[in-house]
Design an enzyme around this catalytic site. Structure first.
Site, PDB file in Angstrom:
ATOM      1  N   THR A  14     -38.545 -53.744 -57.500  1.00  0.00           N
ATOM      2  CA  THR A  14     -38.928 -54.520 -58.687  1.00  0.00           C
ATOM      3  C   THR A  14     -40.098 -55.439 -58.341  1.00  0.00           C
ATOM      4  O   THR A  14     -41.054 -55.579 -59.108  1.00  0.00           O
ATOM      5  CB  THR A  14     -37.723 -55.363 -59.173  1.00  0.00           C
ATOM      6  OG1 THR A  14     -36.657 -54.466 -59.463  1.00  0.00           O
ATOM      7  CG2 THR A  14     -38.066 -56.195 -60.383  1.00  0.00           C
ATOM      8  N   ASN A  19     -30.696 -57.038 -63.954  1.00  0.00           N
ATOM      9  CA  ASN A  19     -29.445 -56.679 -63.282  1.00  0.00           C
ATOM     10  C   ASN A  19     -29.736 -55.587 -62.264  1.00  0.00           C
ATOM     11  O   ASN A  19     -29.707 -54.400 -62.560  1.00  0.00           O
ATOM     12  CB  ASN A  19     -28.413 -56.223 -64.310  1.00  0.00           C
ATOM     13  CG  ASN A  19     -27.950 -57.379 -65.159  1.00  0.00           C
ATOM     14  OD1 ASN A  19     -27.197 -58.237 -64.688  1.00  0.00           O
ATOM     15  ND2 ASN A  19     -28.456 -57.463 -66.388  1.00  0.00           N
ATOM     16  N   GLU A  20     -30.017 -56.036 -61.062  1.00  0.00           N
ATOM     17  CA  GLU A  20     -30.414 -55.123 -60.005  1.00  0.00           C
ATOM     18  C   GLU A  20     -29.202 -54.370 -59.473  1.00  0.00           C
ATOM     19  O   GLU A  20     -28.053 -54.725 -59.789  1.00  0.00           O
ATOM     20  CB  GLU A  20     -31.082 -55.919 -58.871  1.00  0.00           C
ATOM     21  CG  GLU A  20     -32.356 -56.653 -59.278  1.00  0.00           C
ATOM     22  CD  GLU A  20     -33.540 -55.721 -59.560  1.00  0.00           C
ATOM     23  OE1 GLU A  20     -33.337 -54.526 -59.834  1.00  0.00           O
ATOM     24  OE2 GLU A  20     -34.691 -56.207 -59.522  1.00  0.00           O
ATOM     25  N   PRO A  21     -29.423 -53.313 -58.670  1.00  0.00           N
ATOM     26  CA  PRO A  21     -28.311 -52.545 -58.118  1.00  0.00           C
ATOM     27  C   PRO A  21     -27.238 -53.463 -57.520  1.00  0.00           C
ATOM     28  O   PRO A  21     -27.565 -54.425 -56.821  1.00  0.00           O
ATOM     29  CB  PRO A  21     -28.981 -51.699 -57.038  1.00  0.00           C
ATOM     30  CG  PRO A  21     -30.373 -51.499 -57.554  1.00  0.00           C
ATOM     31  CD  PRO A  21     -30.726 -52.764 -58.276  1.00  0.00           C
ATOM     32  N   SER A  56     -25.030 -54.947 -59.592  1.00  0.00           N
ATOM     33  CA  SER A  56     -24.536 -55.798 -60.689  1.00  0.00           C
ATOM     34  C   SER A  56     -23.294 -55.151 -61.305  1.00  0.00           C
ATOM     35  O   SER A  56     -23.290 -53.951 -61.596  1.00  0.00           O
ATOM     36  CB  SER A  56     -25.603 -55.946 -61.782  1.00  0.00           C
ATOM     37  OG  SER A  56     -26.749 -56.561 -61.250  1.00  0.00           O
TER      38      SER A  56
END
Ligand code: F6R
Length: 667
Positions: free
Chosen positions: A218, A199-201, A203
């Site tokens: 990432t 869940n990247e920035p 999300s």
């Protein structure tokens, strides 16, 4: 203590207590004997009042991983076919020690996984299950192949689902979790973007299982595993933040210094979708377990004087005054009483008389870290110098986990040591062959084949060159290199290391290549240190009998090769015979990819002139086959210089920094 769980699963007694660990400076980590899974009453100590989620700090990653595994084993043993234990699992380096401990419990203590259902967090999109970096493969290598969990109880998102089918597939993954009554315990790591799962920035708090584009950071962090950033998939399927929030309990683990900053933001900052781990502040039963280095940016460690009384040792004063200088934007010598009073440091003034005296004391401490004589200045009064003057000509060993590490981090210092007449040996601990691109090996093989097929053919060389090319074709872009290919890549890097060392003034005879076996037999994130690694390190020490050692990896993520190289050194040090050298040897730590040393941690600062910096960059450029970013190294060194300058020290072009290692009083 009672475990809270679904009805019918209470009443288990967890008699597990965390061993109290003494920290440097006398502060205690984990002030009460504590269970990881049972938070008990939320008793917040003054030290933790900045923290918005429960954090339990340990000295290292081994003990908490063991303790968590034992607590999880209690829950697993209580599960039945009717009420299985549903666990959410993570991949990556972080949970590896936890999985190793679960395997041990299975093998040695008969822990059965028959009543366990698992759901993995995520999977790269586009990778086949048998790809060496697929999470499917990772989980089987690290856990499932070693325990008795029925394969139909293992759930890992499928990375080969066609893009158009992903939405329905993700919905089905959610339905399947729900069909088992939801997740009992979710295990998490944290990425440097603050992601949990992938869940990247951006999300949302209620985001479901879905496909997501991976953040640049990432992908950069995964670049070594995939042998290059461009090979890292762009997309992944991940369980959503909302799915994680529904788990009954959540344990997030974080080890190593490169997690320290993001961890502090997730724990102490506002809840924000820019850092998905921060949503765990809103979870009713979330615990973060962290090691000392991952916890280093929490206020309790970064500014302990803000959360309770501290002992004002000279180290603590330096840390606090440097912090104050940064906070007020003033050089140390311009701090005044009000700055101290208004920033929670009035007691320092009470103890030491006033800002003027405190400032001078810390200024001198900082000033004394600066030296152009990293091996000590012959004939000089060394009472305020980082290194001793005697002996004039020291035997110096510079350990480099991969051949490029030392040149990148301390190429300028290396050059100075040689120039100032010390007997310097560069010891490359591992071959670094995993970093070398296929293209480089192929280039060499083609040239060799051309030479060997000339008017006077060399059949053996010709056949070797063809074999190498055959291996490369066979394994394809992502396959595992067979031994001869790794060997060749290692030799290519050796050549570059020799050139780089020579650019720092070091003769070829002064480089040793240990090729530690743990590296030759492993892959990133899957290395296991062995006894012969320590023995080889011990034997090089016994042979070289150094007065001075430079090394790195003490705060690196514990399963990384840098950390393992350091562990081999630490263990070799413990094993060392009591030869005359050991009592006189000083160990200096440098930082590689981890967070650079903070100003207050620096015990030796070696300035570089613009010309010296240029020479260092030139040395780094010799590592052509692994495309080392020399400007990154330059920027770090220049930043160190700018930091010292802003504290009121002299202005230099660049600075390389070192911390003295004092694990045992004898050193
Ligand atoms: C892996 C996952 C990620 C990792 C995180 C940390 O399944 O979901 O969130 O936990 O990227 O990775 P490591 O442990 O390799 O530092």
């Amino acid at each position: 203590m009672q475990v809270q769980g679904r009805p019918g699963r209470t009443g288990l007694v967890l008699g597990l207590a965390c061993c109290l660990s003494q920290k440097k400076g006398g502060a205690i980590i984990g002030a009460v004997a504590t269970s990881i899974l049972d938070s008990g009453e939320r008793r917040q100590t003054a030290r933790e009042r900045f923290e918005r989620v429960r954090v339990v700090e340990f000295a290292d990653s081994i003990q908490p991983s063991r303790q968590l595994a034992e607590e999880v084993a209690v829950l697993i043993r209580a599960a039945t076919p009717e009420r299985p234990f549903v666990i959410g699992l993570a991949t990556g380096s972080t949970p590896v020690p936890f999985y190793r401990e679960l395997i041990r419990l299975h093998r040695e203590e008969g822990l059965s996984f028959r009543n366990v259902i698992s759901f993995n967090l995520d999977e790269y999109h586009g990778l086949r299950r048998d790809h060496p970096e697929s999470y499917h493969r990772f989980m089987h290598d690290q856990l499932f192949d070693h325990v008795d969990m029925p394969s139909d109880q293992v759930n890992i998102p499928d990375g080969t689902i066609k893009t158009e089918d992903v939405y329905e597939y993700c919905q089905e993954y959610e339905r399947r979790i729900a069909s088992f009554g939801g997740i009992d315990l979710q295990i998490l790591g944290i990425g440097r973007t603050g992601h949990i799962g992938f869940n990247e920035p951006g999300s949302a708090q209620d985001s479901p299982t879905r496909m997501i584009a991976l953040d640049r950071l990432t992908r950069r962090d995964a670049a070594a595993d995939f042998l290059g950033e461009s090979n890292v998939p762009r997309f992944a399927i991940t369980i959503g933040v909302g799915t994680i929030m529904k788990a009954r309990r959540v344990v997030l683990m974080a080890w190593g210094e490169n997690k320290a900053e993001i961890l502090a933001q997730a724990v102490e900052g506002q809840v924000t979708d820019a850092i998905s781990a921060s949503f765990l502040q809103l979870h009713e039963n979330a615990t973060f377990i962290v090691d000392e280095t991952a916890a280093s940016c929490l206020t309790r460690n970064r500014c302990p004087w803000l959360v309770g009384p501290v002992h004002w040792s000279s180290g603590m004063m330096r840390k606090a005054v440097v912090w104050l200088a940064r906070k007020t934007g003033k050089p140390v010598l311009k701090l005044v009483d009000e700055d101290y009073n208004e920033n929670g440091m009035a007691d320092v003034l009470a103890e030491h008389g006033g800002a003027y005296d405190v400032n001078i004391g810390v200024f001198n401490q900082l000033q004394h870290t600066i030296t152009g004589w990293p091996g000590g200045k012959p004939g000089a009064d060394d009472s305020h110098r980082p290194e001793r003057a005697q002996p004039n000509r020291k035997r110096v060993v510079v350990f480099s986990p991969e051949p490029q590490d030392a040149v990148v981090a301390m190429g300028g210092t290396l050059e100075r040591l040689v120039e100032q007449g010390h007997d310097v040996t560069l010891v490359c601990q591992t071959s670094g062959n995993l970093r070398v691109a296929d293209m480089e090996a192929r280039k060499f093989a083609i040239i060799l084949e051309d030479i060997a097929s000339g008017s006077q053919p060399w059949p053996e060389q010709q056949s070797y060159a063809r074999k190498i090319q055959g291996f490369l074709d066979e394994k394809g872009e992502f396959g595992v290199d067979p031994v001869p290919v790794r060997h060749l890549k290692g030799l290519i890097l050796r050549g570059e290391a020799r050139d780089a060392a020579e650019a720092c003034g070091l003769l070829e005879a002064k480089i040793r290549f240990l090729d530690l076996p743990f590296y030759e037999l492993g892959r990133y994130r899957r290395f296991n240190l062995r006894e012969d690694d320590t023995a080889m390190t011990a034997s090089v020490l016994a042979d070289l009998r150094p007065h001075q050692i430079f090394a790195t990896g003490d705060v690196a993520e514990p399963t990384s090769l840098q950390a393992l190289c350091f562990r081999a050194l630490r263990e070799a040090w413990i094993l060392k015979d009591n030869g005359e050298w050991s009592g006189h040897c000083r160990v200096w730590l440098y930082r590689g990819k981890e967070r650079p040393l903070a100003d207050h941690e620096i015990d030796m600062a070696v300035p570089l002139s613009p010309i010296q910096l240029e020479r260092k960059l030139n040395a780094i450029r010799k590592f052509q086959s692994i495309r080392q970013d020399e400007w990154e190294a330059a920027t770090l060194n220049q930043k160190n210089a700018a930091n010292y300058d802003s504290l009121g020290m002299a202005e230099y072009e660049a600075i390389e920094t070192f911390q003295r290692w004092r694990p045992f009083p004898s050193i």
